[in-house]
Motif scaffolding. Sequence first.
Motif, PDB file in Angstrom:
ATOM      1  N   GLN A  62      44.487 -40.495  -2.556  1.00 17.85           N
ATOM      2  CA  GLN A  62      44.793 -38.967  -3.148  1.00 17.85           C
ATOM      3  C   GLN A  62      43.745 -38.892  -4.264  1.00 17.85           C
ATOM      4  OE1 GLN A  62      48.850 -38.861  -4.499  1.00 17.85           O
ATOM      5  NE2 GLN A  62      49.700 -39.936  -2.683  1.00 17.85           N
ATOM      6  N   ALA A  63      42.981 -37.799  -4.147  1.00 16.31           N
ATOM      7  CA  ALA A  63      41.970 -37.254  -5.265  1.00 16.31           C
ATOM      8  C   ALA A  63      42.531 -36.779  -6.353  1.00 16.31           C
ATOM      9  CB  ALA A  63      40.941 -36.506  -4.477  1.00 16.31           C
ATOM     10  N   PHE A  64      41.925 -37.181  -7.730  1.00 18.48           N
ATOM     11  CA  PHE A  64      42.277 -36.521  -8.774  1.00 18.48           C
ATOM     12  C   PHE A  64      40.968 -36.020  -9.453  1.00 18.48           C
ATOM     13  CE2 PHE A  64      41.163 -40.887 -10.251  1.00 18.48           C
ATOM     14  CZ  PHE A  64      40.688 -40.588 -11.634  1.00 18.48           C
ATOM     15  N   SER A  65      40.950 -35.079 -10.380  1.00 16.93           N
ATOM     16  CA  SER A  65      39.793 -34.528 -10.873  1.00 16.93           C
ATOM     17  C   SER A  65      40.047 -34.625 -12.416  1.00 16.93           C
ATOM     18  CB  SER A  65      39.727 -32.957 -10.659  1.00 16.93           C
ATOM     19  OG  SER A  65      39.494 -32.813  -8.987  1.00 16.93           O
ATOM     20  N   THR A  66      39.022 -34.835 -13.230  1.00 13.87           N
ATOM     21  CA  THR A  66      38.978 -34.559 -14.478  1.00 13.87           C
ATOM     22  C   THR A  66      37.772 -34.170 -15.094  1.00 13.87           C
ATOM     23  OG1 THR A  66      39.503 -36.035 -16.673  1.00 13.87           O
ATOM     24  CG2 THR A  66      37.959 -36.732 -14.948  1.00 13.87           C
ATOM     25  N   ASN A  67      37.664 -33.686 -16.447  1.00 13.18           N
ATOM     26  CA  ASN A  67      36.524 -32.824 -16.927  1.00 13.18           C
ATOM     27  C   ASN A  67      36.171 -33.495 -18.226  1.00 13.18           C
ATOM     28  OD1 ASN A  67      36.257 -30.254 -15.390  1.00 13.18           O
ATOM     29  ND2 ASN A  67      38.349 -30.506 -15.518  1.00 13.18           N
ATOM     30  N   SER A  68      34.919 -33.481 -18.546  1.00 11.67           N
ATOM     31  CA  SER A  68      34.332 -33.866 -19.867  1.00 11.67           C
ATOM     32  C   SER A  68      34.891 -32.861 -20.858  1.00 11.67           C
ATOM     33  CB  SER A  68      32.738 -33.720 -19.981  1.00 11.67           C
ATOM     34  OG  SER A  68      32.385 -34.123 -21.388  1.00 11.67           O
ATOM     35  N   ILE A  69      35.121 -33.418 -21.910  1.00 11.29           N
ATOM     36  CA  ILE A  69      35.966 -32.815 -23.325  1.00 11.29           C
ATOM     37  C   ILE A  69      34.622 -32.155 -23.936  1.00 11.29           C
ATOM     38  CG2 ILE A  69      37.067 -32.850 -25.392  1.00 11.29           C
ATOM     39  CD1 ILE A  69      38.745 -34.932 -24.075  1.00 11.29           C
ATOM     40  N   ALA A  70      33.454 -32.914 -23.904  1.00 10.65           N
ATOM     41  CA  ALA A  70      32.208 -32.530 -24.698  1.00 10.65           C
ATOM     42  C   ALA A  70      31.483 -31.564 -23.773  1.00 10.65           C
ATOM     43  CB  ALA A  70      31.158 -33.700 -24.791  1.00 10.65           C
ATOM     44  N   ALA A  71      31.241 -30.520 -24.343  1.00 12.08           N
ATOM     45  CA  ALA A  71      30.514 -29.221 -23.751  1.00 12.08           C
ATOM     46  C   ALA A  71      29.261 -29.106 -24.023  1.00 12.08           C
ATOM     47  CB  ALA A  71      31.423 -28.021 -23.770  1.00 12.08           C
ATOM     48  N   GLY A  72      28.334 -28.363 -23.268  1.00 10.99           N
ATOM     49  CA  GLY A  72      26.989 -27.955 -23.748  1.00 10.99           C
ATOM     50  C   GLY A  72      25.802 -29.077 -23.615  1.00 10.99           C
ATOM     51  N   MET A  73      26.218 -30.140 -22.929  1.00  9.98           N
ATOM     52  CA  MET A  73      25.528 -31.361 -22.927  1.00  9.98           C
ATOM     53  C   MET A  73      24.181 -31.088 -22.154  1.00  9.98           C
ATOM     54  SD  MET A  73      26.404 -33.674 -25.138  1.00  9.98           S
ATOM     55  CE  MET A  73      27.028 -32.422 -26.240  1.00  9.98           C
ATOM     56  N   GLU A  74      22.775 -31.702 -22.303  1.00 15.07           N
ATOM     57  CA  GLU A  74      21.849 -31.712 -21.276  1.00 15.07           C
ATOM     58  C   GLU A  74      22.288 -32.273 -20.212  1.00 15.07           C
ATOM     59  OE1 GLU A  74      18.772 -30.332 -21.875  1.00 15.07           O
ATOM     60  OE2 GLU A  74      19.848 -29.184 -23.041  1.00 15.07           O
ATOM     61  N   SER A  75      23.062 -33.416 -20.211  1.00 11.07           N
ATOM     62  CA  SER A  75      23.170 -34.037 -18.704  1.00 11.07           C
ATOM     63  C   SER A  75      24.585 -34.853 -18.752  1.00 11.07           C
ATOM     64  CB  SER A  75      22.186 -34.997 -18.674  1.00 11.07           C
ATOM     65  OG  SER A  75      22.127 -36.329 -19.159  1.00 11.07           O
ATOM     66  N   TYR A  76      25.299 -35.060 -17.602  1.00  6.96           N
ATOM     67  CA  TYR A  76      26.224 -35.724 -17.734  1.00  6.96           C
ATOM     68  C   TYR A  76      26.313 -36.907 -16.539  1.00  6.96           C
ATOM     69  CZ  TYR A  76      28.133 -31.780 -20.030  1.00  6.96           C
ATOM     70  OH  TYR A  76      28.716 -30.569 -20.937  1.00  6.96           O
ATOM     71  N   ALA A  77      26.740 -38.068 -16.651  1.00  2.00           N
ATOM     72  CA  ALA A  77      26.677 -38.990 -15.750  1.00  2.00           C
ATOM     73  C   ALA A  77      28.238 -39.478 -15.480  1.00  2.00           C
ATOM     74  CB  ALA A  77      25.574 -40.036 -15.983  1.00  2.00           C
ATOM     75  N   TRP A  78      28.791 -39.533 -14.417  1.00  2.00           N
ATOM     76  CA  TRP A  78      30.293 -40.230 -14.240  1.00  2.00           C
ATOM     77  C   TRP A  78      30.022 -41.302 -13.345  1.00  2.00           C
ATOM     78  CZ3 TRP A  78      34.620 -38.606 -16.408  1.00  2.00           C
ATOM     79  CH2 TRP A  78      34.835 -37.204 -16.824  1.00  2.00           C
ATOM     80  N   TRP A  79      30.657 -42.638 -13.725  1.00  2.00           N
ATOM     81  CA  TRP A  79      30.446 -43.845 -12.843  1.00  2.00           C
ATOM     82  C   TRP A  79      31.865 -44.149 -12.714  1.00  2.00           C
ATOM     83  CZ3 TRP A  79      25.705 -45.919 -11.874  1.00  2.00           C
ATOM     84  CH2 TRP A  79      24.317 -45.433 -12.482  1.00  2.00           C
ATOM     85  N   LEU A  80      32.075 -44.748 -11.457  1.00  2.00           N
ATOM     86  CA  LEU A  80      33.097 -45.616 -10.992  1.00  2.00           C
ATOM     87  C   LEU A  80      32.735 -46.962 -10.794  1.00  2.00           C
ATOM     88  CD1 LEU A  80      36.196 -45.303 -10.628  1.00  2.00           C
ATOM     89  CD2 LEU A  80      35.589 -44.855  -8.154  1.00  2.00           C
ATOM     90  N   ALA A  81      33.039 -47.938 -11.758  1.00  2.00           N
ATOM     91  CA  ALA A  81      32.319 -49.180 -11.741  1.00  2.00           C
ATOM     92  C   ALA A  81      30.813 -49.036 -11.923  1.00  2.00           C
ATOM     93  CB  ALA A  81      33.029 -50.124 -10.605  1.00  2.00           C
TER      94      ALA A  81
END
Length: 317
Positions: free
Chosen positions: A177-196
């Motif tokens: 079952q997929a779930f979604s979430t968002n960064s609380i920090a806004a306006g960043m130059e880059s984002y990187a989500w890592w699972l392990a």
Amino acid sequence: YIIRANPVVSTAVLYETCDQEIATSFPEATPAGGTWELTEAVQVLSNNTFFPSDFGVGTWPLIYRFVDDFGCSASDTTLLDVAAPQVLNLVSEVEACDGTALLELPVPIGSTGFWSGPALLDSIAGSVNSTELNSGTFGYTYSSGEASCLVTDSVSLIIHALPESAFPFIDEQCIGQAFSTNSIAAGMESYAWWLADSLISTTSAVSVLFEEAGALELSLTVVNEWGCADTAQQNVQWFAPPIAAFTLSENAGCVPLNIGIEHAATGMVDAVQWSHDGMEMVLEAGDSLVFEQPSGSQGFTLEMEVYNHCGSNTAQD
């Protein structure tokens, strides 16, 4: 009549200066009290100093003349060597991120000067313990040479604040079952989500689907406009529906028949529902059933259904 000897006058053979408007003392000369013979372009300052820049780059004769009490005079000449001053040409700004343990200010190649400014660990090498500084702008001055050859240059050390990486707390999840979430920090130059160790998204939001029960670390690294980074992480737990299973001490016998029941369900079990031939009943761990009436030709059916927030499963005997 009396013939007197001229005084003995002595001064340095060579006097080195730099072409700058810095008040510079004349060379040492003996006896004291004489005068320096200078061209009209050179001005003797009130404290008996001069500007080497009045001469310009080159080698110039400086004549020192002394007249004694009897009117006898003598002179000596020193060569004034006026060199071009060292050019430091340092960068005007050095940028770093808050939390950088050690910073190195630029040092001109071949220079033997020193730095002055806050939180210096080594004024010669220009190393700064930036952990003593907060985010902001700090001024440093580099000095090289001395007297008329003293040159300085300034550098601003700009320490940028770190971003604050964060994302909402994630509850226990179910496999598949997929779930979604968002960064609380806004306006960043880059984002990187890592699972392990796997990069799963480079946007401010992420959708995660996992097919195996267990725990993994979900982390988010954000980088702001100055290249400063921060990472937030959470351990996310995935659960599968439980697997129902049980064993009976007896599968057949004569009435009255006492049958023991042993639970053998696996996985996380939040609730258990038992039924006998479709009729719900309550059985606790270690309970047994007593059959006082014979069954039909198909026998009795005992069913176990187990539940958790991810689903349910049944087993029959």
